[in-house]
Design an enzyme around this catalytic site. Sequence first.
Site, short mmCIF file in Angstrom:
data_model
loop_
_atom_site.label_atom_id
_atom_site.label_comp_id
_atom_site.label_asym_id
_atom_site.label_seq_id
_atom_site.Cartn_x
_atom_site.Cartn_y
_atom_site.Cartn_z
N GLY A 278 0.70 -1.23 0.16
CA GLY A 278 -0.02 -0.18 -0.03
C GLY A 278 0.93 1.24 0.05
O GLY A 278 0.19 2.40 -0.03
N CYS A 405 9.88 -2.75 -10.22
CA CYS A 405 11.19 -2.50 -9.59
C CYS A 405 12.19 -3.58 -10.04
O CYS A 405 12.97 -3.91 -9.27
CB CYS A 405 11.27 -2.25 -7.83
SG CYS A 405 10.54 -3.89 -7.26
#
Length: 467
Positions: A278, A405
Amino acid sequence: MNQASRKPHSSRAADASTQGPSLAEQLVAVARALQDVRQGQSARAVLAGVDAPLRAGVQALLMDVLRVLGTAEAVRTELAARKPAAAADALLCTALALLLPDTPRYDGFTLVNQAVEAAKKRSVTRSQSNFINGCLRTFLRERDDLLGAVAADPIAKYNHPQWWLDRLKKDYPRDWQAIVAANNSQAPMALRVNLQRCSRPQYLSLLEQAGVAAVAGSGEVGIILAKAVPVEYLPHFADGWVSVQDSAAQMAAPLLLSGLLPCDGATLHVLDACAAPGGKTAHLLEFAPTPKSLDVVALEIDAKRAERIDGTLQRLGLAADVVVASADDVKTWLPVVQARHGVQQFDAILLDAPCSASGIVRRQPDVRWLRRSGDIAQLATIQRQLLDALWPLVAPGGRLLYCTCSVFREEGEDQIVRFLQTWPEAKRLAAPGHLLPQHWNAVDNSPGTLAQDHDGFYYALLHKPLR
Ligand SMILES: C[S@@+](CC[C@H](N)C(=O)[O-])C[C@H]1O[C@@H](n2cnc3c(N)ncnc32)[C@H](O)[C@@H]1O
């Protein structure tokens, strides 16, 4: 931090009368953790199971070991014609790895003695314990020769698997060594200031008052600490004034929302498709000028991880509709979400897709040893399925921000080149593309400077024109 790691080069680390766990106890736990990582568990999961009083010290040592595991294993191969049993080998490689740095955390003889003590505690046989002792003492005597013998081995030299090095060389013929060097460095602790609570200059002065050295980072809300601290040391952390988040991850919310937020009191409908824990969901909500201007649905496939989104948002005083579902299984969740939010499509979608995490090796040094080369194609397939399933859900005039990422092109630029061939109506907007991890050096970043540091990341921003 526990006693042993606070006293480098001190034989007091071995003194059972000092408070906190002894170095031998920590070595037992680090070696056990290394054995678990070698069996495929993530360091984070393994560390969660370590007793609380040991955890911080074990984490610091395990990260050190994982950063030089390639060298340690190569030296072990030089020292031992036959690989020892798994438990003994994990302890031997742990101790070798901790002896490798030019300025090690512990004096060499202290470490060897404590490794032998650890062997006794680890139900390693007496002969294995003698063997470990012999190998480590040989290393202390013949260090330069042994390191010379492994110097030409790329895995020992660069501390990455061969397939990973090959992929980096193919993707970045010029920069691959710089990427490897950055991966082997330690990332600084980065914060994101919640502008709904205070400004960056205000928070920097709170940090200064608290004795936490820090500089402004890139972007509007980034701060980089000179030295990592437990979050309890951060002023008003529990009240949601800041979050821990790398500077590259902090680019997502402004990239997706800048120029899109309504100024007429209307609500922008946003889907965060892979949301846990989150961090980016929270930043999207912090970025909104008023709570009413942004309505966020946070999807997450893993119910346990979805609980972490609630925790993140609660601390920050924010709210989103958290839905547990697979984002590409649109028919299971979309009708429910459409009914609940009164929308057919989304104005903006963030797809922070599951990936190899090859850009965050600085923070997760186990990743390189856990991944297998075949994982990348599998992950690219999942990313493609997610992109193709979500694009039809973008409203005309809306945007989709794709990010990972990862530094591997198969998970970044190659993925988007394919996407644009499949969906010719999609238009690319300006976005950073592949960002390479930085080699952080705290000394170069004195107060008053703007620190440029981030993990490896990939961003592509895709626009759906009005029909
Ligand atoms: C890179 S992480 C997201 C990090 C998050 N955006 C943040 O900033 O905190 C990817 C997440 O996607 C979830 N995931 C993987 N496959 C998914 C799918 N098919 N649908 C929804 N979530 C998925 C993973 O469980 C993981 O939590």
